[in-house]
Design a protein around this motif. Structure first.
Motif, PDB file in Angstrom:
ATOM      1  N   VAL A   1      38.119  49.186  26.553  1.00 33.13           N
ATOM      2  CA  VAL A   1      39.060  48.331  27.292  1.00 33.13           C
ATOM      3  C   VAL A   1      39.563  49.070  28.528  1.00 33.13           C
ATOM      4  N   TRP A   2      39.915  50.334  28.341  1.00 31.21           N
ATOM      5  CA  TRP A   2      40.429  51.152  29.447  1.00 31.21           C
ATOM      6  C   TRP A   2      39.404  51.217  30.574  1.00 31.21           C
ATOM      7  N   HIS A   3      38.153  51.370  30.177  1.00 30.71           N
ATOM      8  CA  HIS A   3      37.124  51.548  31.190  1.00 30.71           C
ATOM      9  C   HIS A   3      36.787  50.252  31.928  1.00 30.71           C
ATOM     10  N   SER A   4      36.794  49.122  31.223  1.00 29.98           N
ATOM     11  CA  SER A   4      36.297  47.886  31.834  1.00 29.98           C
ATOM     12  C   SER A   4      37.394  47.005  32.418  1.00 29.98           C
ATOM     13  N   ALA A   5      38.644  47.214  31.998  1.00 35.56           N
ATOM     14  CA  ALA A   5      39.716  46.331  32.474  1.00 35.56           C
ATOM     15  C   ALA A   5      39.771  46.271  34.004  1.00 35.56           C
ATOM     16  N   PRO A   6      39.584  47.382  34.721  1.00 38.90           N
ATOM     17  CA  PRO A   6      39.648  47.311  36.190  1.00 38.90           C
ATOM     18  C   PRO A   6      38.648  46.335  36.784  1.00 38.90           C
ATOM     19  N   PHE A   7      37.494  46.195  36.147  1.00 41.98           N
ATOM     20  CA  PHE A   7      36.496  45.254  36.647  1.00 41.98           C
ATOM     21  C   PHE A   7      37.060  43.834  36.603  1.00 41.98           C
ATOM     22  N   ALA A   8      37.618  43.473  35.431  1.00 41.56           N
ATOM     23  CA  ALA A   8      38.213  42.143  35.301  1.00 41.56           C
ATOM     24  C   ALA A   8      39.377  41.994  36.279  1.00 41.56           C
ATOM     25  N   PHE A   9      40.147  43.071  36.413  1.00 41.21           N
ATOM     26  CA  PHE A   9      41.299  43.031  37.323  1.00 41.21           C
ATOM     27  C   PHE A   9      40.859  42.709  38.749  1.00 41.21           C
ATOM     28  N   VAL A  10      39.845  43.403  39.230  1.00 43.56           N
ATOM     29  CA  VAL A  10      39.407  43.199  40.617  1.00 43.56           C
ATOM     30  C   VAL A  10      38.958  41.763  40.839  1.00 43.56           C
ATOM     31  N   VAL A  11      38.182  41.244  39.890  1.00 45.24           N
ATOM     32  CA  VAL A  11      37.684  39.877  40.043  1.00 45.24           C
ATOM     33  C   VAL A  11      38.846  38.884  40.042  1.00 45.24           C
ATOM     34  N   PHE A  12      39.750  39.045  39.083  1.00 42.98           N
ATOM     35  CA  PHE A  12      40.886  38.123  39.004  1.00 42.98           C
ATOM     36  C   PHE A  12      41.789  38.251  40.225  1.00 42.98           C
ATOM     37  N   TYR A  13      41.976  39.494  40.662  1.00 39.10           N
ATOM     38  CA  TYR A  13      42.854  39.715  41.814  1.00 39.10           C
ATOM     39  C   TYR A  13      42.295  39.001  43.044  1.00 39.10           C
ATOM     40  N   ALA A  14      40.984  39.093  43.231  1.00 41.81           N
ATOM     41  CA  ALA A  14      40.354  38.387  44.342  1.00 41.81           C
ATOM     42  C   ALA A  14      40.558  36.883  44.174  1.00 41.81           C
ATOM     43  N   GLY A  15      40.403  36.406  42.932  1.00 44.70           N
ATOM     44  CA  GLY A  15      40.571  34.982  42.664  1.00 44.70           C
ATOM     45  C   GLY A  15      41.989  34.509  42.958  1.00 44.70           C
ATOM     46  N   LEU A  16      42.964  35.371  42.623  1.00 45.51           N
ATOM     47  CA  LEU A  16      44.374  34.989  42.810  1.00 45.51           C
ATOM     48  C   LEU A  16      44.695  34.725  44.280  1.00 45.51           C
ATOM     49  N   GLN A  17      44.008  35.422  45.182  1.00 51.02           N
ATOM     50  CA  GLN A  17      44.274  35.225  46.611  1.00 51.02           C
ATOM     51  C   GLN A  17      43.886  33.822  47.063  1.00 51.02           C
ATOM     52  N   THR A  18      43.033  33.144  46.273  1.00 52.10           N
ATOM     53  CA  THR A  18      42.547  31.831  46.709  1.00 52.10           C
ATOM     54  C   THR A  18      43.203  30.684  45.954  1.00 52.10           C
ATOM     55  N   VAL A  19      44.142  31.014  45.044  1.00 53.07           N
ATOM     56  CA  VAL A  19      44.821  29.919  44.327  1.00 53.07           C
ATOM     57  C   VAL A  19      45.577  29.076  45.347  1.00 53.07           C
ATOM     58  N   PRO A  20      45.375  27.749  45.395  1.00 56.27           N
ATOM     59  CA  PRO A  20      45.990  26.908  46.435  1.00 56.27           C
ATOM     60  C   PRO A  20      47.522  26.968  46.376  1.00 56.27           C
ATOM     61  N   GLN A  21      48.110  27.372  47.485  1.00 56.95           N
ATOM     62  CA  GLN A  21      49.565  27.563  47.533  1.00 56.95           C
ATOM     63  C   GLN A  21      50.313  26.233  47.393  1.00 56.95           C
ATOM     64  N   ASP A  22      49.732  25.133  47.963  1.00 59.23           N
ATOM     65  CA  ASP A  22      50.490  23.867  47.911  1.00 59.23           C
ATOM     66  C   ASP A  22      50.609  23.343  46.486  1.00 59.23           C
ATOM     67  N   THR A  23      49.556  23.571  45.674  1.00 57.45           N
ATOM     68  CA  THR A  23      49.668  23.156  44.272  1.00 57.45           C
ATOM     69  C   THR A  23      50.777  23.940  43.585  1.00 57.45           C
ATOM     70  N   LEU A  24      50.791  25.262  43.858  1.00 58.67           N
ATOM     71  CA  LEU A  24      51.828  26.105  43.257  1.00 58.67           C
ATOM     72  C   LEU A  24      53.205  25.646  43.710  1.00 58.67           C
ATOM     73  N   GLU A  25      53.334  25.348  45.015  1.00 61.53           N
ATOM     74  CA  GLU A  25      54.647  24.947  45.533  1.00 61.53           C
ATOM     75  C   GLU A  25      55.089  23.614  44.934  1.00 61.53           C
ATOM     76  N   SER A  26      54.135  22.679  44.826  1.00 62.62           N
ATOM     77  CA  SER A  26      54.547  21.393  44.258  1.00 62.62           C
ATOM     78  C   SER A  26      54.936  21.562  42.799  1.00 62.62           C
ATOM     79  N   ALA A  27      54.260  22.526  42.093  1.00 66.44           N
ATOM     80  CA  ALA A  27      54.665  22.792  40.716  1.00 66.44           C
ATOM     81  C   ALA A  27      56.080  23.322  40.682  1.00 66.44           C
ATOM     82  N   MET A  28      56.398  24.177  41.676  1.00 69.41           N
ATOM     83  CA  MET A  28      57.753  24.736  41.738  1.00 69.41           C
ATOM     84  C   MET A  28      58.773  23.630  41.988  1.00 69.41           C
ATOM     85  N   VAL A  29      58.426  22.695  42.906  1.00 69.73           N
ATOM     86  CA  VAL A  29      59.329  21.576  43.199  1.00 69.73           C
ATOM     87  C   VAL A  29      59.560  20.758  41.932  1.00 69.73           C
TER      88      VAL A  29
END
Lengths: 342, 412
Positions: free
Chosen positions: A214-242
């Motif tokens: 887990v220690w060795h491979s978690a960074p791989f998953a982290f990098v992929v998810f982190y890249a994905g998080l940058q593309t999560v649509p902000q307007d959907t998130l904002e409307s969820a917040m509203v």
């Protein structure tokens, strides 16, 4: 795209795949059907510094001629696959016939080298893979929400376990969990048990290997998810917040569904990687308690003075089969989604 | 002035190189490429062989622990990558099996005047290798610890276990024993050592059939398990590299270790001079009422590749003769138990020499021995960890050996 154009684009990679993937796999498969020629033995006397002994030795010249005539060896069909070092059909039917209850059958089958390795390999794969995805996702979400100034260094340190060569990483941990090492000694102090050794017990060795995985491979998953998080649509998130969604609800109902295809991708990669677990077993000198399919191949090729190519080839083919079976559900799902889109 | 400076530097370099000026080995031309394991004694040998290098003779050496795995492919091609393969009792076997090394009778007759008869490894009447050093495992002990607790130096495994129990009871040391018990090569070597000490053979003579389904094997396994109970909890990872520092840290009083490591343990570079000064060696222990030391004797020697020109073979042989010359030995007396003429045992050699004198047996040089060694290495750990019976462990060894030997063509 016309078929001709498509072909023009794809042929270099097709060629490379045939040369470097298909042909080697085919040759390994072919090799697995053969075993060594019957050895021509002669009675000899061997003399050395410690006296003479009457011994047998191989008639090297005669064997060389035999190999010249049939370089692949003796044809053995699927015999290597079914022998006691691999699928062990005869042994299993004998065990089933002579055992008294299911527990005994299970224990005796688990004592066969191939199944012993298979069980560890599967356990490693199904325990490490989900934990890697989960931990990688958590790290990604946390890193995504820290102040910009700190992000660089934090990302760098989170990636370290993946940057470190697997063997080096496992050796570092191996020395730390030694009963004289920092982790080993600390555990002994915490549990006030001077004989506690992470290297001695089978269970603790397995846990150590899982934690390392887990220690060795978690960074791989982290990098992929982190890249994905940058593309999560902000307007959907904002409307969820509203709409009054809490942070947890936003992650649960917006981020996670959005990142699901990435999770599938990581699962595919990790299932393949973890099924081939090898380096930590060497690094942790864990062969007493845990062997994997890859370790069996290594051991066939390296341990004896004369490598057992047929045996190693058979285990390799079985490993490929294992990977295919393991990936089947994920691939089928992808295939269905692909068809739906098309 | 510039010239004198250069000359001085060159002279100093020559003096520092140990052997003085480049020896004139009498080789006209040729190529000498040496492949061997990586430890101090072999480095000394190849360094001396390297002195034969000249404008017309090239000498290179590759010391690697991987030598066993590259020697067969490297010597199979024509011309072979290496002209000389330094081997040991076990690693010569694959070269013999594949017919990759040449008989040395002619070369010995012509250039081997310095050799003793005992150095010649003869297979089927032909000289196939030249041995130059011996190695074996034997007893290491801490003289003062044993003396202070009124314990005699053990000569049998039973005495060693009793001594260990006494030391633990008295609270002197929690884990008095150390031995290389890591699964794989090491643990198999321990089994073979002790089993040879019982006087039995591992195989039915003249065949590849196993002969370990007996009382002696069970005794060996039981003894190994009792030893483990007096060892550190991490014993399943112990090899020579792990046990040496633990010994130097003074955590053990009795160990079974390699003769080739003894020099380092008592040498000037040992980490604790008190431990080094207190360490003594003795022959390997007897087992089960026998008087054969429980240790396989090993030799290290060199072989010459078959797939090279006769000229290169001659050059290689002469260079190696310089490598294992008495002069080399005089300079490196502490590094090994040399089989070279005129060898005087040093304090570090006591254990191996005592093994020899007490009639220890050689490691079997059989073509299928490596397969058994592997089978033993893979299947004894579970018994020692307590998760299976001794009978089951032996059955697993037999099954693994039988499968491997069948695939390798030794059994049907």
């Amino acid at each position: 795209m016309p078929h001709k154009t498509f072909l023009a684009f794809i042929w270099p990679s097709l060629l490379a795949m045939i040369l470097f993937i298909a042909i080697p796999i085919f040759s390994v498969g072919y090799q697995s059907l053969f075993i060594e020629h019957e050895q021509i033995m002669i009675q000899t006397e061997t003399c050395g510094p410690f006296g003479c002994t009457a011994d047998v030795s191989v008639d090297g010249a005669a064997m060389a001629q035999l190999r010249e005539e049939q370089p692949a060896g003796r044809f053995n069909g699927l015999g290597t696959y079914t022998n006691s070092s691999h699928l062990a059909f005869d042994e299993i039917s004998e065990i089933v016939a002579s055992s008294e209850n299911f527990g005994e059958i299970r224990n005796r089958i688990m004592n066969l080298p191939f199944y012993k390795a298979l069980i560890f390999t599967i356990a490693y794969t199904i325990i490490v893979t989900p934990l890697v995805i989960l931990l990688g996702f958590v790290i990604a979400v946390v890193v995504n929400s820290i102040p910009k100034m700190l992000k660089g260094p934090v990302i760098f340190f989170s990636l370290l376990p993946m940057i470190v060569t697997p063997l080096v990483g496992s050796l570092v941990l191996f020395w730390m969990i030694d009963s004289r090492g920092v982790i080993g000694a600390a555990l002994q102090a915490i549990f006030s048990d001077p004989n506690l050794s992470l290297k001695a017990s089978v269970t603790l060795t397995w846990i150590t290997l899982f934690v390392y995985g887990v220690w060795h491979s978690a960074p791989f998953a982290f990098v992929v998810f982190y890249a994905g998080l940058q593309t999560v649509p902000q307007d959907t998130l904002e409307s969820a917040m509203v709409d009054g969604a809490s942070r947890w609800e936003r992650i649960r109902f917006v981020t996670v569904p959005y990142l699901m295809p990435l999770a599938t991708f990581i699962a595919l990669m990790q299932l393949m990687d973890n099924f081939r677990v090898f380096e930590p077993i060497i690094g942790f000198s864990a062969a007493a308690s845990a062997t994997s399919l890859s370790y069996l191949i290594y051991s066939d090729l390296r341990a004896a003075e004369s490598p057992l190519f047929g045996s190693a080839a058979a285990t390799s083919m079985l490993t490929i089969l294992g990977v295919i079976i393991l990936l089947m559900p994920v691939l089928r799902r992808n295939w269905r989604e692909f068809n739906r889109k098309a | 002035m510039n010239y004198t400076l250069k000359a001085t530097v060159a002279a100093a370099a020559l003096i520092a190189s140990g052997g003085g000026a480049l020896a004139d080995c009498g080789i006209e031309t040729g190529r000498v490429d040496i492949l061997g394991n990586d430890f101090a004694a072999l480095r000394a040998v190849t360094e001396w062989a390297g002195q034969c290098a000249s404008d017309t003779v090239t000498v290179t050496s590759n010391h690697t622990e991987e030598h066993k795995n590259i020697q067969v492919p490297a010597l199979s091609i024509d011309p072979a990558t290496y002209t000389v393969a330094i081997v040991a009792t076990n690693s010569v076997v694959p070269l013999l099996n594949a017919d990759l090394i040449r008989p040395l009778d002619d070369l010995v007759a012509e250039h081997g005047q310095q050799l003793q008869e005992s150095q010649l490894i003869r297979v089927d009447g032909r000289i196939m290798a030249i041995a130059f050093m011996a190695n074996a495992q034997h007893l290491y002990y801490r003289e003062s610890i044993l003396a202070e607790n009124g314990i005699e130096v053990p000569t049998t495994y039973e005495e060693m276990l009793a001594a260990a129990a006494a030391l633990r009871e008295a609270g002197v040391l929690e884990n008095p024993i150390a031995s290389n018990m890591a699964p794989g090569w090491n643990i198999a070597a321990e089994f073979v050592n002790m089993y040879l000490g019982t006087g039995n053979d591992l195989f039915v003579p003249g065949t590849a059939e196993l002969n370990i389904d007996n009382e002696e094997s069970l005794l060996v396994l039981e003894t190994l398990r009792e030893m483990v109970s007096f060892m550190d909890g991490d014993w399943a990872t112990f090899d020579s590299n792990t046990t040496a520092p633990i010994w130097e840290a003074g955590e053990n009083a009795i160990a079974i270790g390699w003769g080739s490591r003894a020099g380092e343990i008592i040498g000037p570079d040992a980490s604790d001079p008190d431990v080094a000064a207190d360490t003594r060696f003795s022959h390997a222990l007897f087992v089960g009422g026998n008087t054969i030391p429980g240790a396989a004797l090993w030799w290290d020697g060199f072989t010459i590749a078959r797939n090279i020109s006769d000229e290169d073979a001659e050059a290689s042989f002469i260079a190696m003769m310089n490598g294992i010359s008495p002069e080399m030995m005089a300079e490196n007396a502490e590094s090994a138990v040399w089989l070279i003429d005129g060898y005087e045992p040093t304090p570090a050699a006591v254990g191996v020499v005592s093994n020899l004198q007490n009639g220890a047996r050689p490691y079997p040089m059989l073509p299928f021995m490596g397969l058994l060694h592997t089978a033993l290495g893979d299947n004894l750990a579970e018994y020692l960890q307590g998760s299976e019976s001794a009978e089951q462990a032996l059955a697993d060894v037999s099954a693994a050996y039988r499968t491997a030997a069948t695939e390798a063509g030794f059994l049907n």
